[in-house]
Design a protein around this motif. Structure first.
Motif, short mmCIF file in Angstrom:
data_model
loop_
_atom_site.label_atom_id
_atom_site.label_comp_id
_atom_site.label_asym_id
_atom_site.label_seq_id
_atom_site.Cartn_x
_atom_site.Cartn_y
_atom_site.Cartn_z
N GLU A 135 0.83 -1.20 0.00
CA GLU A 135 0.00 0.00 0.00
C GLU A 135 0.86 1.25 0.00
O GLU A 135 0.57 2.24 -0.68
CB GLU A 135 -0.92 0.00 1.22
CG GLU A 135 -2.02 -1.03 1.17
CD GLU A 135 -2.97 -0.80 0.02
OE1 GLU A 135 -3.28 0.37 -0.30
OE2 GLU A 135 -3.42 -1.79 -0.59
N TRP A 183 -3.62 6.54 0.58
CA TRP A 183 -3.49 5.65 1.73
C TRP A 183 -2.57 6.22 2.80
O TRP A 183 -2.85 6.15 3.99
CB TRP A 183 -2.96 4.31 1.25
CG TRP A 183 -2.78 3.30 2.33
CD1 TRP A 183 -3.71 2.46 2.85
CD2 TRP A 183 -1.55 2.99 3.01
NE1 TRP A 183 -3.14 1.65 3.82
CE2 TRP A 183 -1.82 1.97 3.94
CE3 TRP A 183 -0.25 3.49 2.92
CZ2 TRP A 183 -0.84 1.44 4.76
CZ3 TRP A 183 0.73 2.97 3.74
CH2 TRP A 183 0.43 1.94 4.65
N LEU A 190 -7.90 2.06 9.79
CA LEU A 190 -6.98 1.35 8.91
C LEU A 190 -6.12 0.37 9.70
O LEU A 190 -5.96 -0.79 9.31
CB LEU A 190 -6.09 2.35 8.17
CG LEU A 190 -6.71 3.10 6.99
CD1 LEU A 190 -5.79 4.21 6.52
CD2 LEU A 190 -7.03 2.15 5.85
N THR A 227 -13.25 7.42 2.16
CA THR A 227 -13.18 7.34 0.70
C THR A 227 -12.37 8.50 0.13
O THR A 227 -11.59 8.33 -0.81
CB THR A 227 -14.59 7.33 0.10
OG1 THR A 227 -15.33 6.24 0.66
CG2 THR A 227 -14.55 7.18 -1.41
N VAL A 284 -8.47 7.67 1.32
CA VAL A 284 -7.89 6.40 0.89
C VAL A 284 -8.13 6.12 -0.59
O VAL A 284 -7.34 5.43 -1.24
CB VAL A 284 -8.41 5.25 1.77
CG1 VAL A 284 -7.81 3.91 1.35
CG2 VAL A 284 -8.08 5.53 3.24
N GLU A 290 -10.98 4.70 -1.84
CA GLU A 290 -11.99 3.67 -2.02
C GLU A 290 -12.81 3.54 -0.75
O GLU A 290 -12.38 3.97 0.33
CB GLU A 290 -11.37 2.33 -2.41
CG GLU A 290 -10.40 1.75 -1.41
CD GLU A 290 -9.69 0.52 -1.96
OE1 GLU A 290 -10.32 -0.28 -2.67
OE2 GLU A 290 -8.50 0.35 -1.66
N TYR A 350 -12.01 -1.48 0.66
CA TYR A 350 -10.62 -1.54 1.13
C TYR A 350 -10.40 -2.78 1.99
O TYR A 350 -9.38 -3.46 1.85
CB TYR A 350 -10.28 -0.29 1.95
CG TYR A 350 -8.87 -0.32 2.48
CD1 TYR A 350 -7.80 0.13 1.72
CD2 TYR A 350 -8.60 -0.82 3.75
CE1 TYR A 350 -6.50 0.09 2.19
CE2 TYR A 350 -7.30 -0.88 4.24
CZ TYR A 350 -6.26 -0.41 3.46
OH TYR A 350 -4.97 -0.48 3.93
N ARG A 388 -10.04 -5.77 -0.26
CA ARG A 388 -8.76 -5.79 -0.96
C ARG A 388 -7.62 -6.12 0.00
O ARG A 388 -6.68 -6.84 -0.34
CB ARG A 388 -8.51 -4.45 -1.66
CG ARG A 388 -7.26 -4.45 -2.55
CD ARG A 388 -7.25 -3.24 -3.46
NE ARG A 388 -7.24 -2.00 -2.72
CZ ARG A 388 -6.14 -1.46 -2.19
NH1 ARG A 388 -4.98 -2.10 -2.30
NH2 ARG A 388 -6.19 -0.32 -1.54
N TRP A 389 -7.70 -5.60 1.22
CA TRP A 389 -6.65 -5.89 2.20
C TRP A 389 -6.64 -7.38 2.55
O TRP A 389 -5.57 -7.99 2.65
CB TRP A 389 -6.87 -5.06 3.46
CG TRP A 389 -5.77 -5.30 4.47
CD1 TRP A 389 -5.78 -6.18 5.50
CD2 TRP A 389 -4.50 -4.66 4.50
NE1 TRP A 389 -4.60 -6.13 6.19
CE2 TRP A 389 -3.79 -5.22 5.60
CE3 TRP A 389 -3.89 -3.69 3.72
CZ2 TRP A 389 -2.50 -4.81 5.92
CZ3 TRP A 389 -2.61 -3.28 4.05
CH2 TRP A 389 -1.92 -3.84 5.13
#
Length: 345
Positions: free
Chosen positions: A144, A214, A227, A259, A262, A264, A269, A272-273
Protein backbone atom coordinates in the motif's frame (compact mmCIF):
# COMPACT_ATOMS: atom_id res chain seq x y z
CA UNK A 1 10.89 14.97 36.69
CA UNK A 2 9.58 16.03 33.29
CA UNK A 3 7.68 13.40 31.37
CA UNK A 4 8.84 12.28 27.94
CA UNK A 5 7.14 14.01 25.01
CA UNK A 6 4.16 12.13 23.61
CA UNK A 7 4.64 10.71 20.13
CA UNK A 8 1.51 11.21 17.98
CA UNK A 9 -0.38 8.02 17.25
CA UNK A 10 -0.15 8.74 13.51
CA UNK A 11 3.66 8.75 13.79
CA UNK A 12 3.54 5.41 15.59
CA UNK A 13 1.39 3.93 12.82
CA UNK A 14 3.75 5.09 10.10
CA UNK A 15 6.77 3.86 12.05
CA UNK A 16 5.23 0.40 12.29
CA UNK A 17 4.72 0.29 8.51
CA UNK A 18 8.31 1.33 7.87
CA UNK A 19 9.55 -1.28 10.33
CA UNK A 20 7.82 -3.96 8.25
CA UNK A 21 9.41 -2.95 4.95
CA UNK A 22 11.00 -6.18 3.79
CA UNK A 23 11.83 -6.42 0.13
CA UNK A 24 12.19 -9.48 -2.06
CA UNK A 25 15.17 -9.22 -4.40
CA UNK A 26 14.45 -10.28 -7.96
CA UNK A 27 17.48 -9.35 -10.03
CA UNK A 28 20.57 -7.13 -9.96
CA UNK A 29 22.88 -6.02 -12.72
CA UNK A 30 26.23 -4.21 -12.61
CA UNK A 31 26.27 -2.30 -15.90
CA UNK A 32 29.37 -0.82 -17.54
CA UNK A 33 28.15 1.35 -20.43
CA UNK A 34 30.28 3.10 -23.03
CA UNK A 35 29.06 5.84 -25.40
CA UNK A 36 27.08 5.62 -27.54
CA UNK A 37 24.56 3.49 -25.66
CA UNK A 38 20.87 3.22 -24.75
CA UNK A 39 18.87 0.54 -22.94
CA UNK A 40 15.19 -0.27 -22.60
CA UNK A 41 14.20 -1.46 -19.11
CA UNK A 42 11.13 -3.73 -19.41
CA UNK A 43 7.94 -3.31 -17.42
CA UNK A 44 7.69 -5.85 -14.58
CA UNK A 45 4.43 -5.94 -12.67
CA UNK A 46 4.34 -5.31 -8.90
CA UNK A 47 7.97 -4.23 -8.68
CA UNK A 48 10.31 -1.31 -8.17
CA UNK A 49 13.24 -0.76 -10.51
CA UNK A 50 16.16 1.21 -9.14
CA UNK A 51 19.36 2.61 -10.59
CA UNK A 52 22.42 3.80 -8.69
CA UNK A 53 24.99 5.72 -10.74
CA UNK A 54 28.40 4.88 -9.33
CA UNK A 55 30.47 6.58 -12.09
CA UNK A 56 29.79 8.87 -15.04
CA UNK A 57 26.40 10.23 -16.13
CA UNK A 58 23.25 9.00 -17.88
CA UNK A 59 19.63 9.93 -18.55
CA UNK A 60 16.41 8.24 -17.45
CA UNK A 61 13.19 8.64 -19.43
CA UNK A 62 9.71 7.45 -18.44
CA UNK A 63 7.08 6.78 -21.11
CA UNK A 64 5.76 10.11 -22.42
CA UNK A 65 8.12 12.11 -20.20
CA UNK A 66 11.29 14.14 -20.56
CA UNK A 67 14.70 12.61 -19.91
CA UNK A 68 16.09 13.27 -16.41
CA UNK A 69 19.84 13.56 -15.87
CA UNK A 70 21.58 11.26 -13.38
CA UNK A 71 25.14 11.73 -12.21
CA UNK A 72 27.51 9.78 -9.98
CA UNK A 73 26.00 9.32 -6.53
CA UNK A 74 22.38 9.67 -7.70
CA UNK A 75 19.68 7.11 -6.97
CA UNK A 76 16.51 6.75 -9.04
CA UNK A 77 13.53 4.57 -8.11
CA UNK A 78 10.85 3.72 -10.69
CA UNK A 79 7.89 2.23 -8.77
CA UNK A 80 4.72 0.64 -10.13
CA UNK A 81 6.54 -1.74 -12.47
CA UNK A 82 6.87 0.84 -15.24
CA UNK A 83 9.11 0.25 -18.23
CA UNK A 84 11.56 3.07 -18.99
CA UNK A 85 14.71 3.99 -20.92
CA UNK A 86 18.27 4.52 -19.74
CA UNK A 87 20.26 6.66 -22.15
CA UNK A 88 23.88 7.70 -22.66
CA UNK A 89 22.76 11.10 -23.97
CA UNK A 90 19.58 13.13 -23.56
CA UNK A 91 18.37 12.74 -27.15
CA UNK A 92 19.49 9.16 -27.70
CA UNK A 93 17.07 6.89 -29.50
CA UNK A 94 15.65 3.90 -27.56
CA UNK A 95 18.04 0.98 -27.28
CA UNK A 96 17.65 -2.80 -27.01
CA UNK A 97 15.88 -4.40 -24.09
CA UNK A 98 18.40 -5.05 -21.37
CA UNK A 99 17.15 -8.58 -20.71
CA UNK A 100 17.80 -9.56 -24.33
CA UNK A 101 21.46 -8.53 -24.31
CA UNK A 102 24.28 -11.02 -23.68
CA UNK A 103 25.72 -10.63 -20.20
CA UNK A 104 27.72 -12.60 -17.68
CA UNK A 105 25.55 -14.22 -15.02
CA UNK A 106 27.57 -14.35 -11.81
CA UNK A 107 24.61 -16.01 -10.08
CA UNK A 108 21.04 -16.69 -11.09
CA UNK A 109 20.03 -13.27 -9.78
CA UNK A 110 23.13 -11.14 -10.50
CA UNK A 111 24.79 -10.28 -13.79
CA UNK A 112 27.49 -8.04 -15.24
CA UNK A 113 26.58 -6.21 -18.44
CA UNK A 114 29.08 -4.48 -20.72
CA UNK A 115 27.39 -2.58 -23.51
CA UNK A 116 27.95 0.30 -25.90
CA UNK A 117 30.50 1.59 -28.36
CA UNK A 118 34.28 1.22 -28.02
CA UNK A 119 35.81 4.00 -25.89
CA UNK A 120 38.52 6.22 -27.23
CA UNK A 121 42.03 5.27 -26.00
CA UNK A 122 42.42 6.42 -22.42
CA UNK A 123 38.94 7.94 -22.38
CA UNK A 124 37.14 7.05 -19.13
CA UNK A 125 34.80 10.05 -19.03
CA UNK A 126 32.54 8.45 -21.62
CA UNK A 127 31.84 5.40 -19.48
CA UNK A 128 28.93 5.15 -17.04
CA UNK A 129 28.68 2.52 -14.34
CA UNK A 130 25.40 1.65 -12.66
CA UNK A 131 23.93 -0.86 -10.27
CA UNK A 132 20.41 -1.64 -11.48
CA UNK A 133 17.91 -3.83 -9.73
CA UNK A 134 14.34 -5.04 -9.55
CA UNK A 135 12.76 -5.62 -6.14
CA UNK A 136 9.27 -6.12 -4.77
CA UNK A 137 7.49 -6.22 -1.42
CA UNK A 138 5.14 -8.97 -0.29
CA UNK A 139 3.91 -7.48 3.00
CA UNK A 140 0.48 -5.89 2.36
CA UNK A 141 1.12 -2.61 4.22
CA UNK A 142 4.37 -2.15 2.32
CA UNK A 143 2.51 -2.69 -0.96
CA UNK A 144 0.00 0.00 0.00
CA UNK A 145 2.86 2.36 0.79
CA UNK A 146 4.42 1.70 -2.61
CA UNK A 147 1.14 2.61 -4.32
CA UNK A 148 1.57 6.09 -2.83
CA UNK A 149 5.03 6.63 -4.32
CA UNK A 150 5.48 9.01 -7.28
CA UNK A 151 6.21 7.68 -10.77
CA UNK A 152 9.88 8.60 -10.32
CA UNK A 153 11.65 9.00 -7.01
CA UNK A 154 15.01 10.71 -7.50
CA UNK A 155 17.52 11.24 -4.72
CA UNK A 156 20.49 13.33 -5.81
CA UNK A 157 23.85 12.46 -4.31
CA UNK A 158 24.72 16.16 -4.02
CA UNK A 159 21.41 17.20 -2.45
CA UNK A 160 21.93 18.73 0.97
CA UNK A 161 18.64 17.35 2.29
CA UNK A 162 19.47 13.74 1.48
CA UNK A 163 19.66 11.70 4.67
CA UNK A 164 23.23 10.94 5.71
CA UNK A 165 22.37 7.24 5.86
CA UNK A 166 21.52 7.26 2.14
CA UNK A 167 24.77 9.03 1.29
CA UNK A 168 26.76 6.61 3.44
CA UNK A 169 25.21 3.60 1.71
CA UNK A 170 25.86 5.11 -1.75
CA UNK A 171 29.52 5.66 -0.84
CA UNK A 172 29.88 2.10 0.45
CA UNK A 173 28.34 0.69 -2.71
CA UNK A 174 30.58 2.77 -4.98
CA UNK A 175 33.60 1.66 -2.95
CA UNK A 176 32.73 -2.02 -3.31
CA UNK A 177 32.55 -1.69 -7.09
CA UNK A 178 35.56 0.59 -7.50
CA UNK A 179 37.85 -1.78 -5.59
CA UNK A 180 36.57 -5.32 -6.26
CA UNK A 181 37.15 -7.93 -3.57
CA UNK A 182 35.91 -11.50 -3.16
CA UNK A 183 32.17 -11.38 -2.47
CA UNK A 184 31.96 -7.74 -3.52
CA UNK A 185 28.90 -8.29 -5.69
CA UNK A 186 27.06 -9.88 -2.76
CA UNK A 187 27.87 -6.89 -0.56
CA UNK A 188 26.77 -4.47 -3.29
CA UNK A 189 23.39 -6.13 -3.72
CA UNK A 190 22.75 -6.23 0.05
CA UNK A 191 23.56 -2.52 0.16
CA UNK A 192 21.13 -1.97 -2.71
CA UNK A 193 18.36 -3.59 -0.66
CA UNK A 194 19.10 -1.23 2.21
CA UNK A 195 19.28 1.74 -0.14
CA UNK A 196 15.78 1.21 -1.53
CA UNK A 197 14.26 1.19 1.96
CA UNK A 198 16.31 4.25 2.96
CA UNK A 199 15.13 6.10 -0.15
CA UNK A 200 11.48 5.44 0.65
CA UNK A 201 12.01 6.62 4.22
CA UNK A 202 13.74 9.78 2.98
CA UNK A 203 10.83 10.50 0.64
CA UNK A 204 8.31 10.07 3.44
CA UNK A 205 10.27 12.41 5.68
CA UNK A 206 10.53 15.06 2.99
CA UNK A 207 7.65 14.98 0.53
CA UNK A 208 4.96 12.54 1.63
CA UNK A 209 3.07 15.06 3.78
CA UNK A 210 1.60 16.66 0.65
CA UNK A 211 0.32 13.37 -0.80
CA UNK A 212 -3.20 12.07 -0.72
CA UNK A 213 -4.32 8.48 -0.62
CA UNK A 214 -3.49 5.65 1.73
CA UNK A 215 -0.49 7.32 3.35
CA UNK A 216 -2.48 10.42 4.23
CA UNK A 217 -5.30 8.25 5.53
CA UNK A 218 -2.89 6.35 7.76
CA UNK A 219 -1.67 9.62 9.28
CA UNK A 220 -5.19 10.91 9.89
CA UNK A 221 -6.04 10.42 13.57
CA UNK A 222 -9.49 8.90 13.06
CA UNK A 223 -9.21 7.16 9.70
CA UNK A 224 -5.78 5.88 10.71
CA UNK A 225 -7.31 4.09 13.69
CA UNK A 226 -9.71 2.21 11.41
CA UNK A 227 -6.98 1.35 8.91
CA UNK A 228 -4.69 -0.05 11.56
CA UNK A 229 -7.52 -2.10 13.07
CA UNK A 230 -8.18 -3.68 9.66
CA UNK A 231 -4.47 -4.34 9.22
CA UNK A 232 -4.12 -5.92 12.64
CA UNK A 233 -7.21 -8.17 12.45
CA UNK A 234 -8.44 -8.52 8.86
CA UNK A 235 -10.52 -11.59 9.73
CA UNK A 236 -12.70 -9.81 12.28
CA UNK A 237 -16.38 -9.29 11.50
CA UNK A 238 -15.88 -5.70 10.41
CA UNK A 239 -18.91 -3.69 9.38
CA UNK A 240 -19.18 -0.05 8.37
CA UNK A 241 -20.85 0.64 11.73
CA UNK A 242 -18.02 -1.00 13.74
CA UNK A 243 -15.31 0.86 11.85
CA UNK A 244 -17.12 4.19 12.18
CA UNK A 245 -17.54 3.60 15.92
CA UNK A 246 -13.80 2.92 16.21
CA UNK A 247 -13.11 6.22 14.46
CA UNK A 248 -15.71 7.98 16.70
CA UNK A 249 -17.60 9.22 13.65
CA UNK A 250 -21.05 8.73 12.18
CA UNK A 251 -21.27 6.07 9.45
CA UNK A 252 -21.91 8.58 6.66
CA UNK A 253 -19.16 10.99 7.77
CA UNK A 254 -16.70 8.15 8.28
CA UNK A 255 -17.45 6.58 4.89
CA UNK A 256 -17.09 9.92 3.09
CA UNK A 257 -13.85 10.83 4.89
CA UNK A 258 -12.35 7.36 4.41
CA UNK A 259 -13.18 7.34 0.70
CA UNK A 260 -11.81 10.86 0.24
CA UNK A 261 -8.45 10.03 1.85
CA UNK A 262 -7.89 6.40 0.89
CA UNK A 263 -9.50 6.49 -2.54
CA UNK A 264 -11.99 3.67 -2.02
CA UNK A 265 -14.89 2.85 0.28
CA UNK A 266 -14.14 1.19 3.66
CA UNK A 267 -15.61 -2.24 2.85
CA UNK A 268 -13.94 -2.30 -0.57
CA UNK A 269 -10.62 -1.54 1.13
CA UNK A 270 -11.26 -4.26 3.72
CA UNK A 271 -11.86 -6.81 0.96
CA UNK A 272 -8.76 -5.79 -0.96
CA UNK A 273 -6.65 -5.89 2.20
CA UNK A 274 -7.87 -9.39 3.02
CA UNK A 275 -7.03 -10.60 -0.48
CA UNK A 276 -3.55 -9.02 -0.59
CA UNK A 277 -2.89 -10.57 2.82
CA UNK A 278 -4.00 -13.94 1.48
CA UNK A 279 -1.86 -13.57 -1.65
CA UNK A 280 1.19 -12.69 0.44
CA UNK A 281 0.71 -15.73 2.66
CA UNK A 282 0.19 -18.04 -0.31
CA UNK A 283 3.50 -16.81 -1.73
CA UNK A 284 5.43 -17.27 1.50
CA UNK A 285 3.73 -19.98 3.60
CA UNK A 286 2.43 -23.54 3.39
CA UNK A 287 -1.20 -22.54 3.74
CA UNK A 288 -4.41 -23.67 2.04
CA UNK A 289 -7.22 -21.56 0.61
CA UNK A 290 -9.63 -23.28 3.00
CA UNK A 291 -7.62 -22.16 6.02
CA UNK A 292 -7.29 -18.61 4.70
CA UNK A 293 -11.03 -18.44 4.10
CA UNK A 294 -11.71 -19.18 7.77
CA UNK A 295 -8.98 -16.89 9.12
CA UNK A 296 -10.07 -13.96 6.93
CA UNK A 297 -13.73 -14.12 7.89
CA UNK A 298 -15.38 -15.90 4.96
CA UNK A 299 -18.26 -18.30 5.47
CA UNK A 300 -17.12 -20.65 2.72
CA UNK A 301 -14.04 -21.42 0.66
CA UNK A 302 -16.07 -20.77 -2.49
CA UNK A 303 -16.87 -17.20 -1.39
CA UNK A 304 -13.22 -16.59 -0.56
CA UNK A 305 -12.15 -18.06 -3.91
CA UNK A 306 -14.48 -15.72 -5.82
CA UNK A 307 -13.33 -12.63 -3.93
CA UNK A 308 -9.65 -13.56 -4.30
CA UNK A 309 -9.91 -14.13 -8.05
CA UNK A 310 -11.83 -10.88 -8.55
CA UNK A 311 -9.38 -8.74 -6.57
CA UNK A 312 -6.03 -10.41 -7.39
CA UNK A 313 -6.91 -11.47 -10.93
CA UNK A 314 -5.65 -15.03 -10.40
CA UNK A 315 -6.87 -18.04 -8.45
CA UNK A 316 -5.39 -18.96 -5.04
CA UNK A 317 -4.02 -22.15 -6.59
CA UNK A 318 -2.15 -20.24 -9.29
CA UNK A 319 -0.50 -17.97 -6.71
CA UNK A 320 0.44 -20.94 -4.53
CA UNK A 321 2.03 -22.68 -7.53
CA UNK A 322 4.31 -19.67 -8.01
CA UNK A 323 5.84 -20.38 -4.62
CA UNK A 324 6.17 -24.08 -5.36
CA UNK A 325 7.86 -23.35 -8.70
CA UNK A 326 10.27 -20.92 -7.06
CA UNK A 327 11.24 -23.58 -4.52
CA UNK A 328 12.19 -26.05 -7.26
CA UNK A 329 15.99 -26.45 -7.29
CA UNK A 330 17.67 -24.85 -10.30
CA UNK A 331 20.99 -25.43 -11.93
CA UNK A 332 24.09 -23.94 -10.42
CA UNK A 333 25.27 -20.49 -11.53
CA UNK A 334 28.25 -22.00 -13.34
CA UNK A 335 25.98 -23.84 -15.79
CA UNK A 336 23.48 -21.06 -16.38
CA UNK A 337 23.30 -19.87 -19.98
CA UNK A 338 23.49 -16.19 -20.76
CA UNK A 339 19.74 -16.01 -21.31
CA UNK A 340 17.18 -13.18 -21.00
CA UNK A 341 16.40 -11.96 -17.51
CA UNK A 342 12.70 -12.32 -18.17
CA UNK A 343 13.07 -16.11 -18.19
CA UNK A 344 14.00 -15.92 -14.50
CA UNK A 345 10.77 -14.28 -13.28
Amino acid sequence: MASAPQVPASTDRLARVLHRLRLRSTFYCHAELTDPWALEMPAIADSISFHVVTAGTCWLRLPGGDAVALTAGDLALVPHGQGHDLLGSRDARPGPRVDLLPQHYVTEHYSVLRHGGPPAPGDTARTAQLICGVVSFDEPAARELLRALPDLLLIGGDTVSVASSVKDTLRLMAGELAHPQPGGEAVATRLADILVVQAIRAWIAGDAASTSGWLRGLQDDRIGRALEAIHASPGDEWTLERLAHLATMSRSTFSARFTELVGEAPIAYLTRWRMTTAASRLRTEEVTAARLAVELGYQSEAAFHRAFTRVIGRTPGAVRRDREDAATPSRSAETLPESPIEQRY
